[in-house]
Design a protein around this motif. Structure first.
Motif, PDB file in Angstrom:
ATOM      1  N   ASN A 126      18.189  47.818  47.521  1.00 36.24           N
ATOM      2  CA  ASN A 126      17.459  46.575  47.818  1.00 36.24           C
ATOM      3  C   ASN A 126      18.463  45.453  48.082  1.00 36.24           C
ATOM      4  O   ASN A 126      19.685  45.657  47.979  1.00 36.24           O
ATOM      5  CB  ASN A 126      16.498  46.229  46.671  1.00 36.24           C
ATOM      6  CG  ASN A 126      17.227  46.121  45.348  1.00 36.24           C
ATOM      7  OD1 ASN A 126      18.238  45.398  45.249  1.00 36.24           O
ATOM      8  ND2 ASN A 126      16.756  46.832  44.330  1.00 36.24           N
ATOM      9  N   LYS A 127      17.945  44.289  48.435  1.00 36.42           N
ATOM     10  CA  LYS A 127      18.841  43.196  48.852  1.00 36.42           C
ATOM     11  C   LYS A 127      19.761  42.738  47.720  1.00 36.42           C
ATOM     12  O   LYS A 127      20.858  42.248  47.967  1.00 36.42           O
ATOM     13  CB  LYS A 127      18.059  42.027  49.437  1.00 36.42           C
ATOM     14  CG  LYS A 127      17.182  41.253  48.448  1.00 36.42           C
ATOM     15  CD  LYS A 127      16.500  40.072  49.163  1.00 36.42           C
ATOM     16  CE  LYS A 127      15.424  39.422  48.304  1.00 36.42           C
ATOM     17  NZ  LYS A 127      15.801  39.065  46.917  1.00 36.42           N
ATOM     18  N   ASP A 128      19.308  42.935  46.483  1.00 33.49           N
ATOM     19  CA  ASP A 128      20.136  42.490  45.357  1.00 33.49           C
ATOM     20  C   ASP A 128      21.295  43.445  45.049  1.00 33.49           C
ATOM     21  O   ASP A 128      22.320  43.036  44.521  1.00 33.49           O
ATOM     22  CB  ASP A 128      19.273  42.322  44.100  1.00 33.49           C
ATOM     23  CG  ASP A 128      18.236  41.223  44.282  1.00 33.49           C
ATOM     24  OD1 ASP A 128      18.537  40.238  44.990  1.00 33.49           O
ATOM     25  OD2 ASP A 128      17.119  41.366  43.735  1.00 33.49           O
ATOM     26  N   ASN A 129      21.093  44.744  45.341  1.00 34.27           N
ATOM     27  CA  ASN A 129      22.143  45.702  44.957  1.00 34.27           C
ATOM     28  C   ASN A 129      22.890  46.304  46.142  1.00 34.27           C
ATOM     29  O   ASN A 129      23.806  47.114  45.952  1.00 34.27           O
ATOM     30  CB  ASN A 129      21.556  46.816  44.066  1.00 34.27           C
ATOM     31  CG  ASN A 129      20.618  47.755  44.827  1.00 34.27           C
ATOM     32  OD1 ASN A 129      20.539  47.724  46.064  1.00 34.27           O
ATOM     33  ND2 ASN A 129      19.903  48.596  44.096  1.00 34.27           N
ATOM     34  N   VAL A 130      22.479  45.952  47.366  1.00 35.83           N
ATOM     35  CA  VAL A 130      23.031  46.659  48.534  1.00 35.83           C
ATOM     36  C   VAL A 130      24.555  46.510  48.634  1.00 35.83           C
ATOM     37  O   VAL A 130      25.239  47.434  49.112  1.00 35.83           O
ATOM     38  CB  VAL A 130      22.324  46.219  49.843  1.00 35.83           C
ATOM     39  CG1 VAL A 130      22.635  44.750  50.176  1.00 35.83           C
ATOM     40  CG2 VAL A 130      22.702  47.131  51.012  1.00 35.83           C
ATOM     41  N   ALA A 131      25.092  45.413  48.156  1.00 35.49           N
ATOM     42  CA  ALA A 131      26.551  45.221  48.266  1.00 35.49           C
ATOM     43  C   ALA A 131      27.313  45.903  47.133  1.00 35.49           C
ATOM     44  O   ALA A 131      28.543  46.053  47.209  1.00 35.49           O
ATOM     45  CB  ALA A 131      26.884  43.733  48.293  1.00 35.49           C
ATOM     46  N   THR A 132      26.589  46.320  46.075  1.00 33.82           N
ATOM     47  CA  THR A 132      27.285  46.892  44.913  1.00 33.82           C
ATOM     48  C   THR A 132      26.950  48.370  44.670  1.00 33.82           C
ATOM     49  O   THR A 132      27.722  49.094  44.042  1.00 33.82           O
ATOM     50  CB  THR A 132      26.938  46.102  43.638  1.00 33.82           C
ATOM     51  OG1 THR A 132      25.507  46.063  43.496  1.00 33.82           O
ATOM     52  CG2 THR A 132      27.499  44.688  43.708  1.00 33.82           C
ATOM     53  N   ILE A 133      25.779  48.812  45.158  1.00 32.03           N
ATOM     54  CA  ILE A 133      25.354  50.192  44.895  1.00 32.03           C
ATOM     55  C   ILE A 133      26.384  51.174  45.484  1.00 32.03           C
ATOM     56  O   ILE A 133      27.100  50.849  46.423  1.00 32.03           O
ATOM     57  CB  ILE A 133      23.929  50.433  45.475  1.00 32.03           C
ATOM     58  CG1 ILE A 133      23.282  51.665  44.834  1.00 32.03           C
ATOM     59  CG2 ILE A 133      23.940  50.494  46.993  1.00 32.03           C
ATOM     60  CD1 ILE A 133      21.799  51.812  45.153  1.00 32.03           C
ATOM     61  N   PHE A 134      26.451  52.365  44.896  1.00 31.75           N
ATOM     62  CA  PHE A 134      27.404  53.402  45.329  1.00 31.75           C
ATOM     63  C   PHE A 134      28.836  52.863  45.298  1.00 31.75           C
ATOM     64  O   PHE A 134      29.615  53.054  46.243  1.00 31.75           O
ATOM     65  CB  PHE A 134      27.053  53.955  46.715  1.00 31.75           C
ATOM     66  CG  PHE A 134      25.616  54.431  46.833  1.00 31.75           C
ATOM     67  CD1 PHE A 134      25.015  55.165  45.811  1.00 31.75           C
ATOM     68  CD2 PHE A 134      24.846  54.140  47.962  1.00 31.75           C
ATOM     69  CE1 PHE A 134      23.683  55.583  45.914  1.00 31.75           C
ATOM     70  CE2 PHE A 134      23.527  54.569  48.071  1.00 31.75           C
ATOM     71  CZ  PHE A 134      22.949  55.284  47.043  1.00 31.75           C
ATOM     72  N   ASP A 135      29.152  52.172  44.233  1.00 32.57           N
ATOM     73  CA  ASP A 135      30.482  51.583  44.018  1.00 32.57           C
ATOM     74  C   ASP A 135      30.927  50.696  45.192  1.00 32.57           C
ATOM     75  O   ASP A 135      32.090  50.720  45.604  1.00 32.57           O
ATOM     76  CB  ASP A 135      31.520  52.685  43.737  1.00 32.57           C
ATOM     77  CG  ASP A 135      32.709  52.134  42.931  1.00 32.57           C
ATOM     78  OD1 ASP A 135      32.524  51.143  42.185  1.00 32.57           O
ATOM     79  OD2 ASP A 135      33.820  52.682  43.065  1.00 32.57           O
ATOM     80  N   GLY A 136      29.958  49.975  45.727  1.00 28.07           N
ATOM     81  CA  GLY A 136      30.286  48.987  46.770  1.00 28.07           C
ATOM     82  C   GLY A 136      30.537  49.562  48.148  1.00 28.07           C
ATOM     83  O   GLY A 136      31.183  48.925  48.992  1.00 28.07           O
ATOM     84  N   ALA A 137      29.980  50.733  48.413  1.00 19.85           N
ATOM     85  CA  ALA A 137      30.222  51.390  49.708  1.00 19.85           C
ATOM     86  C   ALA A 137      29.747  50.548  50.889  1.00 19.85           C
ATOM     87  O   ALA A 137      30.284  50.664  51.997  1.00 19.85           O
ATOM     88  CB  ALA A 137      29.541  52.756  49.733  1.00 19.85           C
TER      89      ALA A 137
END
Lengths: 387, 387
Positions: B307-318
């Motif tokens: 989602n917009k809140d985690n897209v930059a951090t999910i999957f160790d910031g991929a």
């Protein structure tokens, strides 16, 4: 009684979610018999059935609070279960022969399959399987990380005779993948009610050959593990008037010779089968006169019914001229288990009295079951395609 | 009641012999619903379950005179049976989605498997399967006798991480056997509770590729169909602290590159998986930083939770640097079915808002089931390894 219905509702819930719910299972389901462990044929993480490697007994448990009778059938033996207050049925078998056995769970008389076991095709059904472990004497059919491994090739080919495609498994030895060599071919059949996966899934033909080839006890060979049945589909139910022999000789052998690096002559082609597959082998090679295509032949618990009165006429007179037969057939290998009765040794006696050369292997203490055939196959493999 | 016990005794007899006894079965067992025929997933000669290709309903029958309730579970739906005077339970489903479905038979609340169905591994169990046929639009996953056919290679390799051997299926295209060419490789994962046979047995990945390669719609490729689980044995129950990602990257990829004629670089290596296998794909390629080994990636009903809140951090910031991601990832293919809810399209919206390039495929009218994945795989296969 209320407790039973609650448990049934719980079981429904478990079944409905498809999730493991070990913590909420009745105590008996998570209380394991001392010295037992899960059969190696179980699905991932299933605790039952379990086997005791010392007593060679197997233990089954089923949560069936409302059932009247729950039994497990293994071969010709049916083992009765006992039910505890939580509705858990426990079935303890007599000591079993080591090796692989099919089983079914019978609930109030209906034959069903245990979802906790991997599936093995037997009795023309999706059956469960249990493996009673041998000690190191069973190493010949186990995966050994220190030897090179062949592959099982799973192929489908179109059969004009069958009117649809047919599936076949082909073992190629480890050297096949990288090399240029051509190999002799054994065509290998399962028994009645089984299919072309049996020699792989429970016969371990690939591991047996990997081990024998690595030790130099067997010649490198291709093994074609084929179906002995006519494939049916929603629109193809039977193929009247056609035989599986025709499929092997006219379709499968040419397909294999075209697809693989085979030595495509009779001197490098063998046929063998267990139980009904043995009958199909003698029917194909002898009765249907294909001895010009197969110079090696074997039956595993599959050659009964030969006697002094019929030996000269059986299989359309294949044994009428023993000298001619012996000249053409490089190996006639006949194996069985000591617990299978007199028909196999009786057939061999009649053959030998007629002057037919044959090599026998007798498995000590085993009946019409897979350990007989693993052992018989091992012995056969060491003798095939020798100069 | 006496009649019921007689029938139960008869059923026991049938189960005991393992023989078909159609002529002595109650009338309902041999009276087939008009317009129905046996599911193509049935064992040889089994009449039930049956499917009606027009209504898309399935019919099951079980002889269980003493049972209190008999139901069939298909996915999240449970269908109740009705019992006739002979003790035959008949279960009629609602119209089903075309394609493959797992099923279990539940007897008085216990989940069991129908021996009349071929076995399909699902819900971490030996399940039955039913196939509701598509018309010609399903031809892409059917055997076609007029196109060349690849092989499924069944191999076992020793895994130091797992501490035992692991089984893997490898599709090679028709040209592989005779040629010298090297091929790109797709590593393909099943879902939770399934195993490495699913993409072959019910996904028909081999037939889909045979057809797409023959028509020129897909590039020739090798597909490694692997297990997403840690293999257990009687002595190996878990492998703590190790991940399947390690097995893929450190053991399986080198084994495949050593064994097959692969193009062994990231530009010719893809990873994909369905459901949990999609999570394992993103975990392996992104979170565990193996993007240097895989330039192509796909999830089939397997990428939720972005989602917009985690897209930059999910999957160790991929996805933190979209330009870098887009430069490295040749294809990020995301597919799902319209009946699966909002989580997959929601994830795609968040990815695109972040500037991540991805290609989507949406299967019309299907849920979290195999038709979604056959269709998704077909679309993916046409897009992999293109210049």
């Amino acid at each position: 009684m209320k407790r039973m219905y609650l448990l049934a509702a719980l079981a429904l819930l478990i079944a409905g979610t498809g999730l493991s719910a070990q913590n909420t299972l009745p105590k008996a389901m998570t209380t394991y018999e001392a010295g037992t462990y899960p059969s190696e044929t179980n699905v991932l993480r299933a605790e039952y059935p379990r086997v005791d490697p010392v007593s060679r007994k197997a233990y089954f448990k089923f949560l069936l609070p409302l059932a009247h009778t729950v039994t497990v059938t293994i071969g010709n033996d049916e083992y009765k279960g006992t039910k505890d207050i939580d509705g858990v049925w426990t079935i303890e078998t007599a000591p079993l022969v080591v090796g692989f056995h099919y089983y079914f769970v019978n609930v109030d008389g209906a034959r069903l399959t245990d979802p906790n076991s991997n599936s093995y095709f037997g009795y023309t059904a999706n059956a469960g399987g249990i493996e009673v472990p041998e000690g190191p004497e069973g190493d010949y059919y186990r995966f050994n990380k220190d030897v090179p491994h062949g592959q099982i090739r799973s192929l489908n080919y179109y059969s004009e005779i069958n009117g649809t495609y047919r599936h076949v498994n082909v073992y190629v030895p480890a050297s096949y993948e990288q090399g240029k060599k051509r190999y002799p071919v054994l065509y290998l059949l399962h028994g009645m009610g089984e299919n072309e996966n049996g020699w792989v899934n429970q016969g371990y033909v690939n591991f047996i050959l990997d081990n024998l080839i690595a030790s130099g006890e067997a010649v490198e060979m291709i093994v074609v593990v084929m179906s002995g049945d006519i494939r049916t589909t929603p629109t193809i139910r039977t193929v009247p008037g056609k035989t599986v022999s025709d499929i092997y000789v006219n379709e499968l052998v040419p397909f294999i010779d075209k697809t693989f690096r085979t030595l495509a002559d009779r001197e490098h082609r063998a046929m063998a089968g267990l139980s009904r597959g043995g009958s199909q082998t003698t029917a194909t090679v002898l009765t249907n006169h294909n001895i010009d295509k197969f110079a090696w032949m074997a039956t595993l618990s599959g050659l009964g019914g030969v006697n002094k009165d019929n030996v000269a006429t059986i299989f359309d007179g294949a044994f009428a001229d023993p000298a001619a037969f012996n000249r053409q057939m490089r190996l006639f290998h006949i194996s069985w288990g000591t617990e299978e009765g007199a028909r196999f040794p009786g057939s061999v006696d009649a053959l030998r009295a007629q002057g037919i050369n044959c090599v026998t292997y007798i498995s000590e203490g085993t009946a019409h079951e897979w350990l007989t055939w693993r052992r018989g196959f091992r012995d056969l493999a060491t003798k095939l395609f020798r100069k």
